[in-house]
Motif scaffolding. Structure first.
Motif, PDB file in Angstrom:
ATOM      1  N   THR A 100       0.843  -1.185   0.000  1.00 56.51           N
ATOM      2  CA  THR A 100       0.000   0.000   0.000  1.00 56.51           C
ATOM      3  C   THR A 100       0.884   1.243   0.000  1.00 56.51           C
ATOM      4  O   THR A 100       2.088   1.160  -0.200  1.00 56.51           O
ATOM      5  CB  THR A 100      -0.959  -0.028   1.219  1.00 56.51           C
ATOM      6  OG1 THR A 100      -1.818   1.116   1.180  1.00 56.51           O
ATOM      7  CG2 THR A 100      -0.200  -0.058   2.540  1.00 56.51           C
ATOM      8  N   ALA A 101       0.283   2.411   0.179  1.00 56.09           N
ATOM      9  CA  ALA A 101       1.025   3.674   0.253  1.00 56.09           C
ATOM     10  C   ALA A 101       0.094   4.748   0.785  1.00 56.09           C
ATOM     11  O   ALA A 101      -1.123   4.705   0.548  1.00 56.09           O
ATOM     12  CB  ALA A 101       1.551   4.089  -1.126  1.00 56.09           C
ATOM     13  N   PRO A 102       0.639   5.740   1.497  1.00 55.87           N
ATOM     14  CA  PRO A 102      -0.200   6.814   2.019  1.00 55.87           C
ATOM     15  C   PRO A 102      -0.964   7.568   0.931  1.00 55.87           C
ATOM     16  O   PRO A 102      -2.123   7.925   1.123  1.00 55.87           O
ATOM     17  CB  PRO A 102       0.800   7.741   2.721  1.00 55.87           C
ATOM     18  CG  PRO A 102       1.952   6.868   3.065  1.00 55.87           C
ATOM     19  CD  PRO A 102       2.044   5.872   1.947  1.00 55.87           C
ATOM     20  N   VAL A 103      -0.321   7.787  -0.213  1.00 54.88           N
ATOM     21  CA  VAL A 103      -0.941   8.619  -1.244  1.00 54.88           C
ATOM     22  C   VAL A 103      -2.122   7.927  -1.923  1.00 54.88           C
ATOM     23  O   VAL A 103      -2.945   8.580  -2.546  1.00 54.88           O
ATOM     24  CB  VAL A 103       0.111   9.051  -2.292  1.00 54.88           C
ATOM     25  CG1 VAL A 103       0.451   7.915  -3.250  1.00 54.88           C
ATOM     26  CG2 VAL A 103      -0.344  10.301  -3.057  1.00 54.88           C
ATOM     27  N   SER A 109      -6.294   3.894   1.487  1.00 53.62           N
ATOM     28  CA  SER A 109      -5.815   2.532   1.266  1.00 53.62           C
ATOM     29  C   SER A 109      -5.198   1.957   2.529  1.00 53.62           C
ATOM     30  O   SER A 109      -5.487   0.812   2.911  1.00 53.62           O
ATOM     31  CB  SER A 109      -4.799   2.506   0.119  1.00 53.62           C
ATOM     32  OG  SER A 109      -4.257   1.214  -0.042  1.00 53.62           O
ATOM     33  N   GLU A 110      -4.353   2.720   3.206  1.00 54.24           N
ATOM     34  CA  GLU A 110      -3.733   2.217   4.435  1.00 54.24           C
ATOM     35  C   GLU A 110      -4.785   1.935   5.505  1.00 54.24           C
ATOM     36  O   GLU A 110      -4.693   0.940   6.238  1.00 54.24           O
ATOM     37  CB  GLU A 110      -2.692   3.204   4.959  1.00 54.24           C
ATOM     38  CG  GLU A 110      -1.418   3.242   4.131  1.00 54.24           C
ATOM     39  CD  GLU A 110      -0.328   4.085   4.760  1.00 54.24           C
ATOM     40  OE1 GLU A 110       0.850   3.754   4.574  1.00 54.24           O
ATOM     41  OE2 GLU A 110      -0.653   5.092   5.440  1.00 54.24           O
ATOM     42  N   GLU A 111      -5.791   2.782   5.596  1.00 52.84           N
ATOM     43  CA  GLU A 111      -6.860   2.558   6.576  1.00 52.84           C
ATOM     44  C   GLU A 111      -7.620   1.266   6.267  1.00 52.84           C
ATOM     45  O   GLU A 111      -7.958   0.496   7.174  1.00 52.84           O
ATOM     46  CB  GLU A 111      -7.821   3.742   6.581  1.00 52.84           C
ATOM     47  CG  GLU A 111      -7.227   5.017   7.164  1.00 52.84           C
ATOM     48  CD  GLU A 111      -8.138   6.216   6.957  1.00 52.84           C
ATOM     49  OE1 GLU A 111      -9.180   6.048   6.278  1.00 52.84           O
ATOM     50  OE2 GLU A 111      -7.807   7.307   7.464  1.00 52.84           O
ATOM     51  N   ILE A 112      -7.884   1.023   4.991  1.00 52.42           N
ATOM     52  CA  ILE A 112      -8.589  -0.194   4.584  1.00 52.42           C
ATOM     53  C   ILE A 112      -7.746  -1.418   4.885  1.00 52.42           C
ATOM     54  O   ILE A 112      -8.245  -2.432   5.392  1.00 52.42           O
ATOM     55  CB  ILE A 112      -8.957  -0.121   3.086  1.00 52.42           C
ATOM     56  CG1 ILE A 112     -10.117   0.866   2.880  1.00 52.42           C
ATOM     57  CG2 ILE A 112      -9.329  -1.499   2.539  1.00 52.42           C
ATOM     58  CD1 ILE A 112     -10.446   1.153   1.430  1.00 52.42           C
ATOM     59  N   LYS A 126       4.926   2.811   1.738  1.00 48.23           N
ATOM     60  CA  LYS A 126       5.887   3.707   1.107  1.00 48.23           C
ATOM     61  C   LYS A 126       5.877   5.079   1.782  1.00 48.23           C
ATOM     62  O   LYS A 126       5.081   5.354   2.666  1.00 48.23           O
ATOM     63  CB  LYS A 126       5.553   3.861  -0.382  1.00 48.23           C
ATOM     64  CG  LYS A 126       5.389   2.522  -1.101  1.00 48.23           C
ATOM     65  CD  LYS A 126       5.011   2.707  -2.553  1.00 48.23           C
ATOM     66  CE  LYS A 126       4.636   1.384  -3.187  1.00 48.23           C
ATOM     67  NZ  LYS A 126       3.295   0.922  -2.770  1.00 48.23           N
ATOM     68  N   TYR A 127       6.765   5.928   1.313  1.00 48.60           N
ATOM     69  CA  TYR A 127       6.851   7.311   1.782  1.00 48.60           C
ATOM     70  C   TYR A 127       7.378   8.161   0.644  1.00 48.60           C
ATOM     71  O   TYR A 127       7.847   7.648  -0.381  1.00 48.60           O
ATOM     72  CB  TYR A 127       7.784   7.416   2.998  1.00 48.60           C
ATOM     73  CG  TYR A 127       9.207   6.972   2.704  1.00 48.60           C
ATOM     74  CD1 TYR A 127      10.153   7.886   2.237  1.00 48.60           C
ATOM     75  CD2 TYR A 127       9.603   5.639   2.872  1.00 48.60           C
ATOM     76  CE1 TYR A 127      11.451   7.471   1.941  1.00 48.60           C
ATOM     77  CE2 TYR A 127      10.894   5.241   2.582  1.00 48.60           C
ATOM     78  CZ  TYR A 127      11.804   6.152   2.117  1.00 48.60           C
ATOM     79  OH  TYR A 127      13.079   5.753   1.815  1.00 48.60           O
ATOM     80  N   GLY A 128       7.282   9.474   0.812  1.00 46.99           N
ATOM     81  CA  GLY A 128       7.892  10.364  -0.173  1.00 46.99           C
ATOM     82  C   GLY A 128       6.954  10.952  -1.202  1.00 46.99           C
ATOM     83  O   GLY A 128       7.416  11.608  -2.146  1.00 46.99           O
ATOM     84  N   MET A 129       5.631  10.759  -1.050  1.00 49.47           N
ATOM     85  CA  MET A 129       4.649  11.418  -1.921  1.00 49.47           C
ATOM     86  C   MET A 129       3.695  12.193  -1.017  1.00 49.47           C
ATOM     87  O   MET A 129       2.791  11.621  -0.413  1.00 49.47           O
ATOM     88  CB  MET A 129       3.881  10.390  -2.758  1.00 49.47           C
ATOM     89  CG  MET A 129       4.737   9.637  -3.763  1.00 49.47           C
ATOM     90  SD  MET A 129       5.227  10.655  -5.175  1.00 49.47           S
ATOM     91  CE  MET A 129       3.759  10.572  -6.187  1.00 49.47           C
ATOM     92  N   ARG A 130       3.911  13.499  -0.923  1.00 47.42           N
ATOM     93  CA  ARG A 130       3.151  14.324   0.014  1.00 47.42           C
ATOM     94  C   ARG A 130       2.086  15.131  -0.713  1.00 47.42           C
ATOM     95  O   ARG A 130       2.375  15.833  -1.665  1.00 47.42           O
ATOM     96  CB  ARG A 130       4.094  15.262   0.765  1.00 47.42           C
ATOM     97  CG  ARG A 130       5.167  14.579   1.617  1.00 47.42           C
ATOM     98  CD  ARG A 130       4.567  13.791   2.773  1.00 47.42           C
ATOM     99  NE  ARG A 130       3.772  14.603   3.650  1.00 47.42           N
ATOM    100  CZ  ARG A 130       4.223  15.188   4.751  1.00 47.42           C
ATOM    101  NH1 ARG A 130       5.492  15.067   5.095  1.00 47.42           N
ATOM    102  NH2 ARG A 130       3.420  15.881   5.528  1.00 47.42           N
TER     103      ARG A 130
END
Length: 330
Positions: free
Chosen positions: A53-56, A62-65, A83-87
């Motif tokens: 998954t990823a925060p973005v 998606s992360e909550e699901i 992942k990280y790095g997409m704000r």
């Protein structure tokens, strides 16, 4: 299900992983939360223990699901890749693109991976996922505004704190991977790879084979093109990014269909679906440790997981490879 080690780590993952981009809704025309949770659970029941998954993806949705779907499953029985790095909530770094969130509100997404930003993103992801550690933490896209060493130092600190088990990258080239490894050891690179998009075979695959790095392949079905259900003239739903995606433009659907017809004949002969045949071919390729495959509901998830039951003989693989030589997307 088949399970494989990521790189030289102790982290074991399922060869087919649940790709949770689409369930976040964003860029895929929305999401049905109940269906998404059931899809992840159905995958797990068939041995798909790895979820990417990823925060973005839906700006946290998606992360909550994923967090909701894995609630109640012993934590050591599931592997969470994020992942990280997409704000989208911090205007720093390089503007990646303008888009809209799941509510239709315009947002700007930036590639940014400074030390402070990563620490913040990790805490937010842990909360949304409902866990105290992430199995594989990956930079989503290269950030040219932050030194790679700074980015990797932040991940190294998270590993020391026990919040992250292993470090990976996504969409990195060979030189970027080498630079990252001057700071910490990588176990994987997540990149786009499919039957009709094989450019990584030139440099990245040989490098990963030489250095014992895993490749986590995303979009093995080329966002649905290779599933054999999107025919010329297909109308995508409002908000579906694929309307502007290269594989579905400039006559590419027409260009790939003669090959898909022949591939479908082989699938019928083997009494499997086209998607299952494509997924099996993908995870049999050199250096490909994991294929990320998305599903919007339990039925799709079950069909994807059953790709592990498919076997390809050497002659069948050679035949497929020969078919692929006839197709070039523009």
């Amino acid at each position: 299900m088949e399970y494989r080690k990521l790189g030289e780590s102790d982290l074991t993952v399922s060869a087919i992983a649940f790709g949770a981009w689409a369930v976040g809704g964003w860029m895929w025309g929305g999401t049905e939360r109940k269906d998404a949770v059931e899809a992840i659970k159905a995958s797990f029941d068939l041995g798909v223990t790895t979820i990417d998954t990823a925060p973005v993806y839906g700006q946290g949705t998606s992360e909550e699901i994923v967090g909701e779907a894995i609630r109640g499953i012993p934590r050591d029985q599931v592997q969470i890749l994020t992942k990280y790095g997409m704000r989208w909530n911090l205007a720093k770094g390089t503007l990646a693109f303008h888009t809209r969130d799941n509510h239709g509100t315009p947002i700007d997404v930036y590639k940014f991976a400074s030390k402070e930003s990563i620490i913040k993103e990790c805490e937010d992801s842990l909360e949304r996922l409902g866990t105290d550690y992430i199995d594989l933490y990956q930079i989503h896209w290269p950030d040219v505004t932050t030194p790679i060493s700074e980015t990797m130092e932040a991940v190294s600190r998270l590993i020391e704190q026990g919040k992250v088990r292993e470090a990976g990258v996504s969409n990195y080239n060979v030189e970027q991977m080498k630079e990252a490894e001057r700071t910490l050891k990588l176990v994987s690179n997540q990149v786009s790879y499919s039957m009709v998009k094989r450019d990584i075979e030139a440099e990245l695959v040989p490098y990963c084979l030489e250095t014992n790095k895993s490749i986590v392949a995303y979009s093995p079905l080329e966002r649905g093109l290779l599933a054999g259900k999107i025919r010329p003239g297909h109308q995508f739903a409002e908000g579906d990014h694929r309307v502007n995606y290269k594989a579905f433009k400039d006559g590419n659907i027409d260009r790939v269909w003669p090959m898909l017809d022949q591939l479908n004949a082989l699938a019928d002969q083997k009494q499997v679906t086209m998607s299952q045949l494509v997924i099996r071919w993908t995870i049999d390729r050199p250096a490909i440790t994991v294929a990320l495959v998305g599903a919007r509901n339990a039925e799709q998830a079950v069909q994807n997981a059953k790709a592990m039951d498919v076997t390809l003989t050497a002659d069948e693989t050679a035949y497929i490879n020969q078919l692929l030589e006839t197709v070039t997307l523009v």
